[in-house]
Scaffold this active site. Structure first.
Site, PDB file in Angstrom:
ATOM      1  N   GLU A   1      -5.398   3.580   6.660  1.00  0.00           N
ATOM      2  CA  GLU A   1      -5.066   3.399   5.252  1.00  0.00           C
ATOM      3  C   GLU A   1      -5.651   4.556   4.452  1.00  0.00           C
ATOM      4  O   GLU A   1      -5.119   4.942   3.419  1.00  0.00           O
ATOM      5  CB  GLU A   1      -5.632   2.071   4.740  1.00  0.00           C
TER       6      GLU A   1
ATOM      7  N   SER B   1     -10.914  -0.773   3.410  1.00  0.00           N
ATOM      8  CA  SER B   1     -10.189  -0.915   4.675  1.00  0.00           C
ATOM      9  C   SER B   1      -9.847   0.464   5.226  1.00  0.00           C
ATOM     10  O   SER B   1      -9.220   1.267   4.530  1.00  0.00           O
ATOM     11  CB  SER B   1      -8.877  -1.661   4.460  1.00  0.00           C
TER      12      SER B   1
ATOM     13  N   ARG C   1       0.825  -1.218   0.000  1.00  0.00           N
ATOM     14  CA  ARG C   1       0.000   0.000   0.000  1.00  0.00           C
ATOM     15  C   ARG C   1       0.862   1.272   0.000  1.00  0.00           C
ATOM     16  O   ARG C   1       0.538   2.257   0.649  1.00  0.00           O
ATOM     17  CB  ARG C   1      -0.934   0.045   1.221  1.00  0.00           C
TER      18      ARG C   1
END
Ligand code: EPU
Length: 337
Positions: free
Chosen positions: A333, A236, A164
């Site tokens: 995130e 998420s 990520r």
């Protein structure tokens, strides 16, 4: 085509569906239009690059310029023995690209079906799901430099991809705007079915092929993740924490059930944040207009009319309880503005 608006409502431009206004909003469909804007008008001090808004939380109005790349188009640029190189504009819906790749029987992106957002955001946070990360299939990223409006290119290596993460979230944050991405897709796909229940789900559909993998991923996602068009969310909310092996052993010793995955370097372990949050009793929790999704504790939702502050407060409480129970610090995130 360009569009320049003032006092612009962003509710349709963030998947949490939060009400927020931008002082200015600039949308463009050709890279040269952004270059022209930079070279002739210049950028204000405060600006934000906004793609599909699927990873963003507006904690109030945005007192600056929103740059919204909406470059269209998907097309083949090259081909060799094993691969076809497909360029997609930053404004293309990510899942539309995945759908087309499967229709043309090109492998690589099928596990990434139904991820919300636009193509331009895929390299930024190196989107990933079901054992595949976008970095495995990104060949080249084209962008505009915000310093002088020039066209720039980044090879896969130059993007410095990680979980990520990429150079676009670090050194190049607010320095470039991605306008298109060239993907390298397999003519002879290698299927990746090892993640969770994917193999089983594909089995239910029959033959293992790109189409069935895409369908299986879609049904798994639909069963766990709320559709942002129906219930505001940004996937998420937290990253899965990556810890060193000593730290992981400490946690696994006390909580044997914790789902964990070793990383490619072998020195760190990724723990499932959804499980940690679930263990703290948050799944299905609702407070006012916000809550924790009932099927997946990693997803925070806006039941309608929520403010960014409500979501941030809920996230803080979750973070605190996970820290108290496991001694682990969760990191968001989503980008909180
Ligand atoms: N789990 C629970 N309770 C929950 C949620 C999860 O016990 O409420 C357990 C699951 O049973 C499983 C483990 O935690 O054993 C991991 O859950 P899952 O497979 O659903 O995946 P995840 O780690 O929660 C990650 C990505 C998702 C991606 C899925 C599938 C991150 C932060 N999230 O979620 O990405 O779709 O894997 O590959 O890496 C996103 O980034 O927005 C996103 C949705």
């Amino acid at each position: 085509m360009i569009r320049l608006e003032h006092n612009f409502c962003l509710q349709r431009y963030n998947t949490f569906a939060l009400v927020a206004k931008a002082k200015q909003f600039f949308e463009f469909t050709e890279p040269e239009e952004l270059s022209f804007f930079i070279q002739n008008k210049g950028l204000p001090e405060k600006f934000l690059i906004l793609g599909g808004g699927s990873n963003l939380l507006f904690n109030g109005d945005f007192d600056g310029l929103i740059i919204h790349p909406n470059v269209p188009g998907v097309g083949e640029v090259n081909e060799d023995r094993n691969f076809v190189y497909i360029e997609a504009g930053a404004g293309v819906e990510w899942d539309e690209l995945v759908r087309l790749s499967v229709v043309y029987e090109l492998g690589g992106l099928e596990n990434l079906s139904l991820i919300p957002g636009k193509v331009g955001a895929a390299p930024v946070q190196n989107v990933g799901a079901y054992g595949v990360e976008a970095q495995e299939h990104i060949h080249l990223v084209r962008a505009i430099s915000l310093d002088d409006g020039s066209l720039v290119e980044f090879s896969n290596e130059e993007c410095r991809f990680a979980y990520r993460d990429s150079i676009f979230k670090n050194e190049l944050k607010n320095k470039v705007v991605i306008t298109s991405v060239v993907f390298k897709l397999d003519k002879f796909p290698e299927y990746k079915l090892d993640y969770g229940a994917l193999k089983q789900e594909v089995g239910k559909l029959g033959e293992v092929n790109l189409h069935n993998i895409r369908q299986a991923v879609i049904s798994i996602r639909e069963s766990k993740l709320p559709d942002p068009k129906q219930l505001g969310n940004a996937g998420s909310f937290f990253k899965n924490p990556v810890v060193n092996t000593t730290e992981a052993e400490r946690i696994i010793e006390s909580f044997e059930q914790v789902p964990h995955y070793s990383s490619s370097d072998g020195n760190s372990i990724k723990l499932a944040a959804g499980w940690l949050i679930d263990q703290c009793g948050w799944k299905g929790f609702r407070e006012g207009n916000v809550g924790v999704h009932k099927e997946q504790a990693l997803v925070l939702v806006n039941y309608g009319g929520a403010t960014g502050i409500e979501l941030v407060n809920l996230a803080e409480k979750i973070k605190t309880s996970v820290f108290e129970k496991f001694g682990l610090e969760l990191e968001p995130e989503v980008n909180i503005l």
